[in-house]
Design a protein around this motif. Structure first.
Motif, PDB file in Angstrom:
ATOM      1  N   LEU B 168     -52.633  -0.951 -27.910  1.00  0.00           N
ATOM      2  CA  LEU B 168     -52.360  -1.977 -26.893  1.00  0.00           C
ATOM      3  C   LEU B 168     -53.654  -2.742 -26.655  1.00  0.00           C
ATOM      4  CD1 LEU B 168     -50.337   0.088 -24.321  1.00  0.00           C
ATOM      5  CD2 LEU B 168     -49.480  -1.815 -25.678  1.00  0.00           C
ATOM      6  N   ASP B 169     -53.544  -4.042 -26.293  1.00  0.00           N
ATOM      7  CA  ASP B 169     -54.778  -4.799 -26.092  1.00  0.00           C
ATOM      8  C   ASP B 169     -55.469  -4.389 -24.797  1.00  0.00           C
ATOM      9  OD1 ASP B 169     -52.800  -5.866 -24.635  1.00  0.00           O
ATOM     10  OD2 ASP B 169     -53.276  -7.964 -25.019  1.00  0.00           O
ATOM     11  N   LYS B 170     -54.723  -3.777 -23.874  1.00  0.00           N
ATOM     12  CA  LYS B 170     -55.354  -3.261 -22.665  1.00  0.00           C
ATOM     13  C   LYS B 170     -54.984  -1.789 -22.556  1.00  0.00           C
ATOM     14  CE  LYS B 170     -53.679  -6.986 -20.366  1.00  0.00           C
ATOM     15  NZ  LYS B 170     -52.911  -7.539 -19.297  1.00  0.00           N
ATOM     16  N   ALA B 171     -55.778  -1.032 -21.867  1.00  0.00           N
ATOM     17  CA  ALA B 171     -55.398   0.359 -21.628  1.00  0.00           C
ATOM     18  C   ALA B 171     -54.159   0.328 -20.742  1.00  0.00           C
ATOM     19  CB  ALA B 171     -56.532   1.092 -20.940  1.00  0.00           C
ATOM     20  N   PHE B 172     -53.271   1.328 -20.932  1.00  0.00           N
ATOM     21  CA  PHE B 172     -52.001   1.296 -20.203  1.00  0.00           C
ATOM     22  C   PHE B 172     -52.221   1.299 -18.687  1.00  0.00           C
ATOM     23  CE2 PHE B 172     -48.215   3.369 -18.446  1.00  0.00           C
ATOM     24  CZ  PHE B 172     -47.260   2.471 -18.890  1.00  0.00           C
ATOM     25  N   SER B 173     -53.177   2.128 -18.240  1.00  0.00           N
ATOM     26  CA  SER B 173     -53.394   2.209 -16.780  1.00  0.00           C
ATOM     27  C   SER B 173     -53.876   0.858 -16.232  1.00  0.00           C
ATOM     28  CB  SER B 173     -54.418   3.310 -16.463  1.00  0.00           C
ATOM     29  OG  SER B 173     -55.598   3.050 -17.160  1.00  0.00           O
ATOM     30  N   GLU B 174     -54.689   0.184 -17.044  1.00  0.00           N
ATOM     31  CA  GLU B 174     -55.186  -1.125 -16.617  1.00  0.00           C
ATOM     32  C   GLU B 174     -54.015  -2.114 -16.515  1.00  0.00           C
ATOM     33  OE1 GLU B 174     -58.119  -4.507 -18.448  1.00  0.00           O
ATOM     34  OE2 GLU B 174     -58.257  -2.479 -19.272  1.00  0.00           O
ATOM     35  N   GLU B 175     -53.131  -2.057 -17.512  1.00  0.00           N
ATOM     36  CA  GLU B 175     -51.971  -2.952 -17.525  1.00  0.00           C
ATOM     37  C   GLU B 175     -51.060  -2.661 -16.330  1.00  0.00           C
ATOM     38  OE1 GLU B 175     -49.724  -2.745 -21.146  1.00  0.00           O
ATOM     39  OE2 GLU B 175     -48.472  -4.456 -20.573  1.00  0.00           O
ATOM     40  N   LEU B 176     -50.925  -1.356 -16.028  1.00  0.00           N
ATOM     41  CA  LEU B 176     -50.063  -0.951 -14.912  1.00  0.00           C
ATOM     42  C   LEU B 176     -50.626  -1.453 -13.589  1.00  0.00           C
ATOM     43  CD1 LEU B 176     -47.464   0.757 -14.788  1.00  0.00           C
ATOM     44  CD2 LEU B 176     -48.865   2.694 -14.145  1.00  0.00           C
ATOM     45  N   GLU B 177     -51.946  -1.344 -13.437  1.00  0.00           N
ATOM     46  CA  GLU B 177     -52.581  -1.811 -12.193  1.00  0.00           C
ATOM     47  C   GLU B 177     -52.421  -3.323 -12.045  1.00  0.00           C
ATOM     48  OE1 GLU B 177     -55.735  -0.154 -10.400  1.00  0.00           O
ATOM     49  OE2 GLU B 177     -54.804   1.805 -10.733  1.00  0.00           O
ATOM     50  N   ASN B 178     -52.583  -4.061 -13.120  1.00  0.00           N
ATOM     51  CA  ASN B 178     -52.388  -5.511 -13.081  1.00  0.00           C
ATOM     52  C   ASN B 178     -50.964  -5.854 -12.659  1.00  0.00           C
ATOM     53  OD1 ASN B 178     -54.971  -5.973 -13.861  1.00  0.00           O
ATOM     54  ND2 ASN B 178     -54.495  -6.327 -16.020  1.00  0.00           N
ATOM     55  N   PHE B 179     -50.037  -5.073 -13.234  1.00  0.00           N
ATOM     56  CA  PHE B 179     -48.623  -5.306 -12.949  1.00  0.00           C
ATOM     57  C   PHE B 179     -48.324  -5.033 -11.472  1.00  0.00           C
ATOM     58  CE2 PHE B 179     -44.025  -4.385 -13.707  1.00  0.00           C
ATOM     59  CZ  PHE B 179     -43.718  -5.595 -14.304  1.00  0.00           C
ATOM     60  N   TRP B 180     -48.968  -4.003 -10.947  1.00  0.00           N
ATOM     61  CA  TRP B 180     -48.794  -3.632  -9.534  1.00  0.00           C
ATOM     62  C   TRP B 180     -49.333  -4.759  -8.642  1.00  0.00           C
ATOM     63  CZ3 TRP B 180     -53.064  -1.021  -6.522  1.00  0.00           C
ATOM     64  CH2 TRP B 180     -52.647  -0.654  -5.249  1.00  0.00           C
ATOM     65  N   ARG B 181     -50.511  -5.303  -9.022  1.00  0.00           N
ATOM     66  CA  ARG B 181     -51.085  -6.416  -8.244  1.00  0.00           C
ATOM     67  C   ARG B 181     -50.140  -7.624  -8.283  1.00  0.00           C
ATOM     68  NH1 ARG B 181     -56.112  -4.023  -9.275  1.00  0.00           N
ATOM     69  NH2 ARG B 181     -56.214  -4.670 -11.447  1.00  0.00           N
ATOM     70  N   GLU B 182     -49.527  -7.848  -9.445  1.00  0.00           N
ATOM     71  CA  GLU B 182     -48.587  -8.971  -9.559  1.00  0.00           C
ATOM     72  C   GLU B 182     -47.394  -8.744  -8.637  1.00  0.00           C
ATOM     73  OE1 GLU B 182     -46.998  -9.715 -13.535  1.00  0.00           O
ATOM     74  OE2 GLU B 182     -45.398 -10.900 -12.586  1.00  0.00           O
ATOM     75  N   LEU B 183     -46.927  -7.479  -8.609  1.00  0.00           N
ATOM     76  CA  LEU B 183     -45.778  -7.144  -7.746  1.00  0.00           C
ATOM     77  C   LEU B 183     -46.115  -7.416  -6.282  1.00  0.00           C
ATOM     78  CD1 LEU B 183     -42.984  -5.796  -7.157  1.00  0.00           C
ATOM     79  CD2 LEU B 183     -44.138  -3.598  -7.171  1.00  0.00           C
ATOM     80  N   LYS B 184     -47.318  -7.022  -5.858  1.00  0.00           N
ATOM     81  CA  LYS B 184     -47.722  -7.237  -4.459  1.00  0.00           C
ATOM     82  C   LYS B 184     -47.789  -8.733  -4.150  1.00  0.00           C
ATOM     83  CE  LYS B 184     -51.400  -4.464  -4.256  1.00  0.00           C
ATOM     84  NZ  LYS B 184     -52.519  -3.742  -3.639  1.00  0.00           N
ATOM     85  N   GLY B 185     -48.350  -9.488  -5.112  1.00  0.00           N
ATOM     86  CA  GLY B 185     -48.465 -10.941  -4.934  1.00  0.00           C
ATOM     87  C   GLY B 185     -47.096 -11.583  -4.813  1.00  0.00           C
ATOM     88  N   ARG B 186     -46.194 -11.198  -5.716  1.00  0.00           N
ATOM     89  CA  ARG B 186     -44.846 -11.804  -5.720  1.00  0.00           C
ATOM     90  C   ARG B 186     -44.089 -11.423  -4.465  1.00  0.00           C
ATOM     91  NH1 ARG B 186     -42.872 -12.723 -11.127  1.00  0.00           N
ATOM     92  NH2 ARG B 186     -40.751 -12.894 -10.306  1.00  0.00           N
ATOM     93  N   ALA B 188     -45.394 -10.717  -1.508  1.00  0.00           N
ATOM     94  CA  ALA B 188     -45.945 -11.470  -0.381  1.00  0.00           C
ATOM     95  C   ALA B 188     -45.446 -12.919  -0.418  1.00  0.00           C
ATOM     96  CB  ALA B 188     -47.472 -11.445  -0.454  1.00  0.00           C
ATOM     97  N   GLU B 189     -45.261 -13.416  -1.646  1.00  0.00           N
ATOM     98  CA  GLU B 189     -44.881 -14.820  -1.816  1.00  0.00           C
ATOM     99  C   GLU B 189     -43.383 -15.046  -1.597  1.00  0.00           C
ATOM    100  OE1 GLU B 189     -44.889 -17.756  -5.595  1.00  0.00           O
ATOM    101  OE2 GLU B 189     -46.513 -16.283  -5.525  1.00  0.00           O
ATOM    102  N   LYS B 190     -42.561 -14.229  -2.298  1.00  0.00           N
ATOM    103  CA  LYS B 190     -41.114 -14.492  -2.291  1.00  0.00           C
ATOM    104  C   LYS B 190     -40.289 -13.412  -1.591  1.00  0.00           C
ATOM    105  CE  LYS B 190     -40.976 -17.214  -6.502  1.00  0.00           C
ATOM    106  NZ  LYS B 190     -40.590 -17.207  -7.903  1.00  0.00           N
ATOM    107  N   GLY B 191     -40.911 -12.295  -1.271  1.00  0.00           N
ATOM    108  CA  GLY B 191     -40.143 -11.183  -0.722  1.00  0.00           C
ATOM    109  C   GLY B 191     -39.950 -11.278   0.786  1.00  0.00           C
ATOM    110  N   GLU B 192     -39.216 -10.309   1.304  1.00  0.00           N
ATOM    111  CA  GLU B 192     -38.993 -10.209   2.753  1.00  0.00           C
ATOM    112  C   GLU B 192     -39.221  -8.770   3.153  1.00  0.00           C
ATOM    113  OE1 GLU B 192     -35.116 -11.519   4.109  1.00  0.00           O
ATOM    114  OE2 GLU B 192     -35.309 -13.307   2.840  1.00  0.00           O
ATOM    115  N   ASP B 193     -39.783  -8.550   4.315  1.00  0.00           N
ATOM    116  CA  ASP B 193     -40.055  -7.201   4.834  1.00  0.00           C
ATOM    117  C   ASP B 193     -40.818  -6.339   3.819  1.00  0.00           C
ATOM    118  OD1 ASP B 193     -38.590  -7.993   7.016  1.00  0.00           O
ATOM    119  OD2 ASP B 193     -36.703  -7.182   6.199  1.00  0.00           O
ATOM    120  N   GLY B 194     -41.726  -6.932   3.092  1.00  0.00           N
ATOM    121  CA  GLY B 194     -42.559  -6.165   2.149  1.00  0.00           C
ATOM    122  C   GLY B 194     -41.826  -5.678   0.930  1.00  0.00           C
TER     123      GLY B 194
END
Lengths: 184, 275
Positions: B168-186, B188-194
């Protein structure tokens, strides 16, 4: 020569080629193969051949699928049966030696076959080994049993049980063997 | 109640013992009449009312099957004894042990009619063989046709391994953390009640990318970066990211939630008509 005689003479030659020369891994020919090559009246061709072979001390031997002799076999029984040419009479001990059998090995085979027959066709290999070790050196017992298996006289399953195989059924008159042994 | 359970245990043990006994008769070719069929059937019948669960009924059926095969062996035994081939094995064994080799061979030769087999080359087969030989290509030519092409070997670069999906071009844990940050961002942006709708989060431009996002989301939930909220009546699934991932893996009993990522479902959420 009449047409009819010529017809059976040519069929008989064809049958001789098929029966004497090995066509598959095992010798012998299946009934349906003979029917295909000789026509539907192949039992009659075999009968004529058997009569002819009598003077040469040979015979056409039929081994049925269920291993039992049938007095009046149907065409279906014959199609499924396997046919061989075997010796009609007996070999002398000297002749047996000439065809590659040492007396020890032949005695071992006789004992094994008789013992399996008496135990209804199935015996643990260990029991046969023990029986043979009585009169044969230990190192030879294993080699001999493997040889009987390789030649097709015996077969062995995954539980090391020995059974009689196709060659014993084709070559050995089981009842005559037991009777002879008991009358000795 | 405990008495009933105890009785069932005894029954199971008895059936197991019967099966073992039948097996030893079947496999070691012992005398099938060693088994008293009437007695065994009485035992099976005695415990039959105790069986309630399918496993016990299967055990009962297996016992009956083994008994049936022993009865078959008994019938074969009787048949064999009535044939002319039957000889008392002990008598025969005794005879065999007593006889001299020569006598045994004499008996065998009386009953032995070896198969006649011939092996012989004929002119016809020689002619056929020569014909075959003439049409056979020399080895040099035949091997040329099947010779494998030479492939030069060299060290593979990291880029090539990534292209072939071995690395993989990134370590899996690194990719997972990035994905988690994206989830938090999305969220906050489009979600309701967290929380955000599961399908809103995973749906991407292509089906392959959507499947990959669903795969990564499943790891987020398993590793404690987020949790799923399922509303069965509304048929809605929400994903709720945690602010911080748990320091230690949870010891709580995990539950699997199967979610089908079908092409139809992906097209529906992407807003394209399904075929």
């Amino acid at each position: 020569m009449s047409k009819r005689k010529a017809y059976y003479a040519s069929k008989m030659k064809r049958a001789v080629h098929m029966l004497f020369y090995r066509r598959h891994k095992k010798p012998g020919v299946k009934g349906w193969e003979l029917r295909k090559a000789l026509g539907a009246d192949y039992p009659k061709v075999l009968k004529i051949l058997d009569d002819y072979l009598k003077s040469l001390d040979l015979q056409v031997k039929t081994v049925f699928e269920e291993e039992k002799f049938k007095e009046n076999p149907t065409l279906e029984d014959l199609d499924k049966a396997r046919f061989y040419v075997t010796l009609r009479g007996e070999l002398t001990p000297k002749e047996a030696k000439m065809i590659g059998w040492r007396i020890d090995d032949l005695a071992g085979l006789a004992i094994t076959v008789a013992y399996i027959i008496s135990k209804r066709g199935k015996v643990p290999r260990k029991e046969v080994e023990e029986l043979l070790r009585d009169k044969l050196p230990g190192w030879k017992v294993d080699i001999n049993i493997d040889r009987y298996i390789r030649y097709g006289y015996l077969t062995q399953d995954e539980n090391e049980q020995l059974y009689l195989d196709w060659r014993t059924r084709a070559e050995v008159d089981q009842k005559a063997l037991i009777d002879m042994l008991l009358s000795e | 109640m405990p008495l009933k359970r105890e009785r069932a245990d005894i029954g199971r043990e008895k059936l197991q013992r019967i099966i073992e006994m039948c097996r030893s008769v079947e496999e070691r070719s012992l005398d099938p009449f060693l088994i008293d069929v009437n007695d065994v059937i009485a035992t099976i019948r005695e415990f039959f009312p105790e069986w309630e669960i399918p496993e016990d009924l299967c055990l009962d059926a297996e016992t009956i099957r083994h008994i049936a095969s022993v009865i078959k062996l008994q019938s074969e035994w009787v048949k064999h004894r009535s044939t002319s081939l039957y000889t008392d094995p002990f008598l025969l064994e005794e005879k065999i042990r007593r006889l001299e080799k020569g006598e045994i061979v004499k008996s065998f030769l009386y009953a032995w009619h070896p198969v006649v087999e011939l092996e012989q080359i004929s002119l016809h087969s020689l002619a056929e063989a020569i014909k075959y030989w003439e049409s056979l290509l020399p080895l040099k030519e035949r091997w040329k046709e099947i010779a494998p092409q030479g492939i030069e070997t060299s060290k593979a670069t990291r880029k090539e391994l990534i292209e072939q999906k071995i690395l993989l071009d990134k370590a899996f844990s690194e990719e997972l953390e990035n994905f988690w940050r994206e989830l938090k961002g999305r969220t906050a942006e489009k979600g309701e009640d967290g929380k955000i709708r599961y399908w809103d989060f995973i749906t991407a431009e292509t089906y392959e990318e959507t499947a990959h996002r669903a795969f990564m989301t499943s790891f987020l939930v398993t590793y404690g970066y987020a949790t799923l909220e399922i509303h069965p009546l509304e048929e809605e699934i929400f994903i709720k990211p945690y602010e911080k991932p748990p320091a230690k893996p949870s010891k709580k009993q995990l539950m699997s939630v199967p979610i089908a990522i079908s092409i139809e479902e992906w097209l529906k959420h992407k807003g394209e008509p399904t075929k």
